[in-house]
Design an enzyme around this catalytic site. Structure first.
Site, PDB file in Angstrom:
ATOM      1  N   TYR A 160      -2.678  -1.029  10.355  1.00  0.00           N
ATOM      2  CA  TYR A 160      -2.515  -1.204   8.912  1.00  0.00           C
ATOM      3  C   TYR A 160      -1.173  -0.639   8.446  1.00  0.00           C
ATOM      4  O   TYR A 160      -0.435  -1.285   7.689  1.00  0.00           O
ATOM      5  CB  TYR A 160      -3.666  -0.509   8.196  1.00  0.00           C
ATOM      6  CG  TYR A 160      -3.758  -0.781   6.719  1.00  0.00           C
ATOM      7  CD1 TYR A 160      -4.363  -1.940   6.234  1.00  0.00           C
ATOM      8  CD2 TYR A 160      -3.264   0.135   5.785  1.00  0.00           C
ATOM      9  CE1 TYR A 160      -4.473  -2.182   4.882  1.00  0.00           C
ATOM     10  CE2 TYR A 160      -3.368  -0.097   4.423  1.00  0.00           C
ATOM     11  CZ  TYR A 160      -3.976  -1.256   3.974  1.00  0.00           C
ATOM     12  OH  TYR A 160      -4.076  -1.489   2.618  1.00  0.00           O
TER      13      TYR A 160
ATOM     14  N   SER B  91       0.871  -1.174   0.000  1.00  0.00           N
ATOM     15  CA  SER B  91       0.000   0.000   0.000  1.00  0.00           C
ATOM     16  C   SER B  91       0.905   1.220   0.000  1.00  0.00           C
ATOM     17  O   SER B  91       2.076   1.127   0.397  1.00  0.00           O
ATOM     18  CB  SER B  91      -0.863   0.000   1.269  1.00  0.00           C
ATOM     19  OG  SER B  91      -1.478   1.255   1.477  1.00  0.00           O
TER      20      SER B  91
END
Length: 260
Positions: free
Chosen positions: A155, A142
């Site tokens: 995350y 990401s």
């Protein structure tokens, strides 16, 4: 990917993973699907891929937050196909909250699924890749593997960890014909991102439309969501023979987000 190969794509019943899986089968390779969802819909998808592209497609519904289920899935995949030639670690989950309100169980789940699962699939797939002298590992990280955002402690930690894991394994596999890279998408319109919108709105005290315009797309200079097709095409390139010299790379595909 010269000749028919077998690819395992985790989290491939929806979103980015589904796009990657369909791209790989469209190139004439076998695919192992993994993920949650309606059993009938997944079986329909599996059959469509086989009939449309003339390849073998299998599905394993392993819960990748559980080591024993990962090990069983990998053992069955290796027994059926002999090796996993291309491993795409895509499965992930998200939760948004200030750290002092962040549930410990959510932290554990996100670290297990977004980071731990990749460790386990890699350690189990890599020995046969090395023995055969060819393999491709693509970790879907990401932009949050490169930069942070508020309220996403688990995350961001997991994706930064995935970047480090990618570099480490790339070095270990470099002389064995195996490449290991991480793709770092910006915001892609997927069920995962869609689910974040109300959570982020609550965490920031703003409207959902403001989340889209002022939080998500504000991060991307293009002011566009990245598409699943763009990610799938790039993963296919990384899995190809043309990308043999590209390893240990943490590559943003993020509409310019991390260039700022």
């Amino acid at each position: 990917m010269s000749g028919r190969k077998t690819a395992l794509v985790t989290g491939s019943t929806s979103g980015i993973g589904l796009g990657v899986a369909e791209k790989i089968v469209s190139l004439g390779h076998n695919v192992i699907l993994n993920g949650f969802g309606d059993a009938e819909a997944i079986e329909k998808l599996r059959r469509r891929f086989e009939e449309q592209y003339g390849v073998e497609v299998h599905y394993y519904g392993a819960d990748l937050s559980k080591t024993a289920e990962i090990e069983k899935m990998m053992e069955e995949c290796m027994a059926r196909f002999g090796a996993i030639d291309v491993l795409v670690n895509n499965a992930g989950v998200q939760y948004v909250a200030p750290i002092e309100e962040f549930p410990a169980k959510k932290w554990d789940l996100i670290i297990a699924l977004n980071l731990g699962a990749s460790f386990h699939t890699i350690r189990l797939a890599l020995p046969e890749m090395k023995r055969r002298g060819w393999g491709r590992i693509v970790n879907i990280a990401s932009a949050h593997a490169l930069v942070a955002s508020p309220f996403k402690s688990a995350y961001v930690a997991a994706k930064h960890g995935l970047a480090g894991l990618t570099k480490t394994v790339a070095l270990e596999a470099a002389r064995h014909g195996v490449t290991v890279n991480a793709v770092c998408p910006g915001y892609v319109w997927t069920p995962l991102v869609e689910k974040q919108i109300p959570e982020t709105a609550r965490a920031r005290g703003i409207t959902e439309q403001a989340v889209i315009e002022d939080v998500l797309l504000a991060a991307q200079p293009t002011k566009k969501f990245v598409t699943t097709a763009e990610i799938a095409d790039f993963v296919a390139f990384l899995a190809s023979d043309a990308a043999a010299a590209l390893t240990g790379a943490i590559i943003p595909v993020d509409g310019g987000w991390t260039a700022q």
